[in-house]
Write an enzyme that holds these catalytic residues in place. Structure first.
Site, PDB file in Angstrom:
ATOM      1  N   GLY A  93      57.406 -21.101 -30.041  1.00 53.16           N
ATOM      2  CA  GLY A  93      56.146 -21.836 -30.167  1.00 53.16           C
ATOM      3  C   GLY A  93      55.083 -21.112 -30.972  1.00 53.16           C
ATOM      4  N   GLY A  94      55.483 -20.131 -31.802  1.00 47.37           N
ATOM      5  CA  GLY A  94      54.504 -19.457 -32.659  1.00 47.37           C
ATOM      6  C   GLY A  94      53.390 -18.838 -31.835  1.00 47.37           C
TER       7      GLY A  94
ATOM      8  CB  THR B  98      62.172 -16.492 -34.512  1.00 46.68           C
ATOM      9  OG1 THR B  98      61.535 -17.508 -35.262  1.00 46.68           O
ATOM     10  CG2 THR B  98      61.723 -15.143 -35.020  1.00 46.68           C
TER      11      THR B  98
ATOM     12  CB  THR C 115      60.923 -19.097 -32.252  1.00 45.42           C
ATOM     13  OG1 THR C 115      60.271 -18.646 -33.412  1.00 45.42           O
ATOM     14  CG2 THR C 115      60.999 -18.024 -31.224  1.00 45.42           C
TER      15      THR C 115
ATOM     16  CG  ASN D 194      58.026 -17.845 -39.069  1.00 45.86           C
ATOM     17  OD1 ASN D 194      57.480 -17.891 -37.968  1.00 45.86           O
ATOM     18  ND2 ASN D 194      57.344 -17.869 -40.187  1.00 45.86           N
TER      19      ASN D 194
END
Ligand code: DON
Length: 578
Positions: A482-483, A408, A390, A410
């Protein structure tokens, strides 16, 4: 990883497995999210005419050039999006997706959802074996891991509505960067070398992003096949990607290895304009992304949860501040696991989740004396509710139009699978779905029905592109990769400015911490919490772990003297203004 996935299938091991997977993803991300280096803080100078803050210097330059040519913030964003595909292959994406939050100079707001969708042939249990166990890595490093890409359609839609220069002018700088090459940074060299093994394993016969003997800083990265793909997009717009040669190559790539995306999936993909969700915090107006991102709702819930407490009196990262924020995060991520999903498929209870009385009541169950164990925090209940790698960039232009985009593939380099001879990487966004209720994804996030796999559905996201107003005027543009840590990083950057009085760069530099309900632990960038604070919190039962780096926030603050940028020193992120 096999071992981890097996552990995950056993409910008694779930919590431990979640922790282990979460640690694993941070180790995986270390190469991409480097620890804060000790470089000098860059200037906090301000600019009157516009600003671009994004992950790579060359892409920031492309955006700035567009602004200087008279392009608006959306024009610049489109050019940056394509330039990042070339210069930031870890996350830049034409075969990925994302979200844009937009605020015009006159205060009109809008959001664009160009998130990937599950292919028509996808099904709820597609990542499970015959015993109902999640198959290790299948949602991450296979052709089935890819959702139908949304980025090119998203850019074409954004251009149709707001673009002012010529489309070709916006794509050309990326073509030039791909064809002529650009000198790579030390971090990009390290990431490319890190990806090498997987690129070779997953792409026999192709040599994209490979260099004999390995990459080093200053090497020229030339991507001729990608330049040709971008030329098709330059000349044919959306059709250059979703139809014809590129679509044929994507479909053929899928057929080569059990992938699901068909030419019909590509043709049928359309980005969606959705009204922004808004909320208030201490007099600021927050404009952010609605579902299928969980980010906007979670951010507003977090702000509501802490609003009535004297954070600025307690101070930045002091024990009371951290405890309050962690307890809010625990509760909000528990709600996320149950109630957030694609609103086109699942009735997300937005009003209930954003009811201030609800969030206040949720916070009433925590005690200052001890950590609330996550096992005792269930997703909330509402009266009348029926169950059913991302990158971010922030841009403002001379007129005051603002764009906040998080986008992103992912994982770092997505699935690490390249499309045929087209020179670009596929996303592995299908991992953002809940493959099986309660089994954590690569970010340790759990989910259930709301985020189960269904044909044509968008997978839930944490991306939180956000714009903030103060007294009816543009105040801040914010966001990060950063998920699962995206939401808490955006939350902290906002508080750093609104409650702790930091300028934009210091707010971006400030060390971060994170909690996401499960696993029940506080992760911190080393040194975010001082020893005394850690001792107090540990005594109360909080488990605190150091990790390498959290997020890469790229943000802009409007000050009385002009736009002030914050470019994250954890990456190669660069702010340029004029
Ligand atoms: O949409 C999401 O929430 C994730 N796919 C974001 C992934 C991400 O931020 C990876 N970057 N470090």
């Amino acid at each position: 990883m096999d071992r981890l996935r097996k552990m995950n299938s056993n409910p008694t091991n779930r919590l431990t497995a979640t922790r282990t997977v979460f640690s694993f993803i941070f180790i995986l991300c270390l190469s991409f999210l480097n620890t804060v280096d000790a470089r000098q803080l860059p200037d906090t100078g301000t600019y009157k005419n516009g600003m671009v803050v994004c992950a790579m210097p060359q892409a920031s330059q492309v955006g700035l050039d567009i602004l200087k040519k008279g392009g608006n913030a959306v024009d610049a964003a489109i050019a940056v999006q394509f330039a990042l595909e070339v210069t930031h292959p870890q996350a830049g994406n034409i075969a990925g997706g994302g979200f844009m939050v937009y605020r015009s100079a006159s205060g009109k707001t809008n959001t664009l959802d160009f998130r990937e969708k599950a292919p028509a042939a996808a099904s709820r249990n597609m990542f499970l074996d015959s015993t109902g166990t999640v198959i290790p890595n299948m949602s991450l490093a296979t052709r089935q891991a890819s959702g139908v890409p949304g980025s090119v359609d998203g850019m074409a839609e954004a251009f149709k509505k707001y673009g002012s220069l010529k489309w070709a002018e916006l794509v050309q700088p990326a073509i030039d960067l791909a064809r002529n090459g650009f000198p790579i940074t030390r971090k990009l060299a390290a990431d490319l070398n890190y990806g090498r093994g997987q690129f070779i394993k997953l792409n026999p016969g192709k040599n994209y992003l490979l260099k004999e003997g390995g990459w080093k800083e200053g090497d020229l990265l030339v991507q001729e096949d990608l330049a040709k793909t971008l030329e098709l997009i330059r000349d044919k717009g959306r059709d250059g990607f979703y139809k014809g040669k590129v679509a044929d190559e994507i479909a053929a790539e899928m057929k080569a290895g059990n992938g699901l995306i068909t030419k019909a999936d590509l043709e049928n993909y359309h980005a969606v304009w959705r009204p922004a969700i808004t909320g208030s915090y201490k007099g600021y107006r927050i404009i952010t992304m609605p579902p299928p991102s969980s980010g906007g709702i979670a951010l507003l819930q977090l702000l509501q949860s802490v609003e009535s407490y004297p954070l600025s009196r307690w101070g930045f990262n002091r024990d009371s501040t951290v405890q309050l924020m962690v307890e809010a995060e625990r509760r909000v991520y528990a709600d996320r696991s149950k109630y957030l999903g694609d609103p086109d498929f699942y009735k997300v209870p937005v009003d209930s989740l954003l009811n201030p009385a609800y969030n206040k009541k949720r916070m009433s169950t925590f005690s200052w004396a001890a950590a609330t164990p996550s096992q005792s925090v269930l997703p909330g209940t509402f009266a009348g509710y029926e169950s059913d790698q991302t990158t971010h960039y922030s841009i403002v232009d001379k007129a005051g139009n603002a764009v906040s985009i998080t986008t992103t593939l992912n994982g770092g380099f997505g699935s690490k699978i390249f499309v045929g001879g087209a020179g670009f990487l596929l996303n592995n966004e299908m991992d953002d779905f809940s493959s099986k209720p309660g089994v954590p994804n690569m970010f340790g996030l759990v989910g259930g029905k709301a985020n189960s796999i269904e044909p044509g559905k968008r997978m839930l996201s944490s991306m939180t592109p956000t714009i903030i107003e103060k007294n009816g005027r543009l105040f801040m543009v914010d966001g990060t990769p950063g998920g699962s840590t995206i939401i808490t990083s955006v939350f902290q950057t906002i508080l750093d400015v609104t409650d702790f009085g930091m300028d934009m760069q210091h707010a971006v530099d400030a060390k971060r911490f994170h909690h996401q309900w499960l696993p029940d632990e506080v992760t911190e960038e080393k040194g975010a919490l001082d020893d005394a604070t850690k001792a107090i919190l540990t005594k109360k039962g909080y488990v605190i772990k150091d990790i390498g780096g959290i997020g890469r926030v790229d943000a802009i603050l409007v000050t009385p003297t002009g736009y002030q940028g914050g470019a994250d020193p954890r990456g190669d992120d660069t702010k340029l203004g004029w």
